[in-house]
Design an enzyme around this catalytic site. Sequence first.
Site, PDB file in Angstrom:
ATOM      1  N   ASP A 112     -11.635 -14.116 -36.669  1.00  0.00           N
ATOM      2  CA  ASP A 112     -10.123 -14.041 -36.139  1.00  0.00           C
ATOM      3  C   ASP A 112      -9.483 -14.893 -37.050  1.00  0.00           C
ATOM      4  O   ASP A 112      -9.573 -16.166 -37.279  1.00  0.00           O
ATOM      5  CB  ASP A 112     -10.029 -14.035 -34.654  1.00  0.00           C
ATOM      6  CG  ASP A 112      -8.607 -13.958 -34.418  1.00  0.00           C
ATOM      7  OD1 ASP A 112      -7.936 -12.774 -34.538  1.00  0.00           O
ATOM      8  OD2 ASP A 112      -8.003 -14.920 -33.892  1.00  0.00           O
ATOM      9  N   GLU A 152     -11.091 -11.443 -40.880  1.00  0.00           N
ATOM     10  CA  GLU A 152      -9.940 -10.921 -40.815  1.00  0.00           C
ATOM     11  C   GLU A 152      -9.064 -11.831 -41.633  1.00  0.00           C
ATOM     12  O   GLU A 152      -8.394 -12.767 -40.870  1.00  0.00           O
ATOM     13  CB  GLU A 152      -9.583 -10.858 -39.272  1.00  0.00           C
ATOM     14  CG  GLU A 152      -8.086 -10.233 -39.111  1.00  0.00           C
ATOM     15  CD  GLU A 152      -7.076 -10.723 -38.024  1.00  0.00           C
ATOM     16  OE1 GLU A 152      -5.988 -10.256 -37.599  1.00  0.00           O
ATOM     17  OE2 GLU A 152      -7.334 -11.952 -37.522  1.00  0.00           O
TER      18      GLU A 152
END
Length: 729
Positions: free
Chosen positions: A409, A462
């Site tokens: 993330d 990401e």
Amino acid sequence: MLSITPEIIKEIVQGEYHDVFAVLGPHAQKNGYVIRAFFPAAKTLQVKSKLDGSVLAEAVMRNEEGFFEANCNCSEKPSYYFTVGYGDKEFDVEDMYRFGSTIPEGDLYLFGEGTYEQAYRLFGAHPTEVDGVPGCRFTVWAPNAKTVAVVGDFNFWQGRAHVMRKHIPSGIWELFIPYLGEGALYKYEIRNHSGDCLPHKADPYGFAAQKPPEQASVVSVLDRYEWNDAEWFAKANNWTQRDRPISIYEVHLGSWKRVVEEDNRYLSYKELAADLIPYVKSMGFTHIQLMPISEFPFDGSWGYQPVGLYAPTSRFGSPEDFKYFVDCCHQNDLAVLIDWVPGHFPTDSHGLGLFDGTPLYEHADSRQGFHPDWNTYIYNYGRHEVKSFLMANALFWLEQYHIDGLRVDAVASMLYLDYSRKDGEWLPNSYGGRENLEAIDFLRLVNERVYKRFPHAMMVAEESTAWPGVSSPTSCGGLGFGYKWNMGWMNDSLQYISKEPIHRQYHHHDMTFSLHYAFSENFVLPLSHDEVVHGKRSLLGRMPGDAWQQFANLRAYYAFMWTHPGKKLLFMGGEFAQGMEWNHDTSLSWHQLEIDYHSGIQTLVKSLNRLYTDVPALYKEDCMSSGFEWVEADDRHNSIFAFLRKAKDEKPVLVVANFTPVAREGYRVGVNQPGYYRELLNTDSELFGGSNLGNEGGVHSEEIAWHQRPQSVSINIPALAAVVFQLDS
């Protein structure tokens, strides 16, 4: 030998003495051994032989709080236990301070070097046996603490009875507590260097935790579960390579489905195994991606502010229940990815922040150690012990829980020192630049170690900027990820499809621009949870027009996505066009499947997954420019796109998409090879909720040159639809 003064005894009974093992337990003296012990509120203490139970010594109370001292006239260290009296009750107990350290020096070295891949084998709470005595060993890193104690339901959360041993060079504390086992609740009571008691801390390496809002760690056994997925791992490389179909269903376990009749409760891991797995398999997805599974205190963070990185959240059951869920996925040929959050951590008082009274896991300077957008701390990637903590955690999920890959993330927030900061709010690196060199080294290290130990794994970033080489090998200067989310494609295509069809001709480039860089990385095309929250509306809600046009738009968009180069990811609810934004507090709107338009979208997604996995030209060269060829990229007036998907030794696939509400009959498209082009999929099919305008199963090519090609086909393209053809044998 240390002289035991009243001041030292006072510090011990108050839980403030820095080196309890120098005082408590057995110590050689001139005429045998002196044994000291502290049992709060005890009135008497006897030292008894383990051989025959005889009394070796009657201890003398040296402090009325329960500090005792006994002299044993023996030439060798005695084998003993205590009988502790509390008025009219007596208990036989082991002396926890008679046990030596069980930490190998080599482990301490690796941890301090930032390369300890199995740090979780050393740290945390481990049920074990020492000198034939069962119990639990606790180990924690707190180098600047004056004292650290284990507190829990077994000692009424009073730390002075279970103060730990400090390994001074490394700052690691340990304690073996006899006869303490699985299920015990615990935290660490830490006194800072001034002796002030901090808020009780959960175990950074805790393997289980209480269900929020409770915060304690729970003693758990790591290696007991018997796995049944050997067959899955024997063929693991079949689903991780770039030339394989990868279609990911992203799930928030707490809101996929709820039991409304039972106070809107969550489904358990085992219930999810029974319901979610068959559903995902029936839909044709190849992977399940779980939003963060590590324990987190605040439901509204969706798991992206974890406190217990090593503990699967107890909201849905035990750690073994989660292993069962993963096991069932593998037995049903589904890979499991989880979101991993090494970029920041929350400020909750029981978490990692100011862990020993100093910035330990985070940077001391808020310009490096605090994230203003999320009100969270940022890890200090330059600290070796923090690197060991995080790197070992990545490997932990793959080894202990058989997870198949990690979606990392917020990578952009890790890479840039000035991420979301104004001038003067960040510190440049040693070269004066904005790149976070320590975070870059850390990400490369993690990817290298993961792929070395788990070659089948899937590491996904990401990353929302144009950072070069995210999915390139570290040996080539890249970050070493296997894949990167294509945020550019997602933003541009959603921006395009959200516009009224009459305006799309002026934004044609939004749908073609992604092909300028589609092969610069190994991309995943993400329609994730982030696109259906915070007022963005659901995917269906973004579509313009009336209900028919909205569903037709979405059907065409999905077909464009599934045939566009890149692996696929769709957030739950998108597969049946949920009408409302996602709400983490409620179940998906499953009742909408009673409406034909919604069930038609579900049937389409199922068909797209089947098409994608059955037709190698749609996936084998997903990450190679040779796998894609524009046929028509410039018909902006009609908002039509036509392209080929290709692969070596495979028949090409022709995709034509019409993003206006006007059907185009007899639209001519150039092809390279003569023959019959069979219609594989038409999003306007009545099966999907469309009007059923099509090409009666396929079209024959004609010797009419078109689009700089010697042959062409004349096709019907329904309004707001995509059609997919393949040259027949």
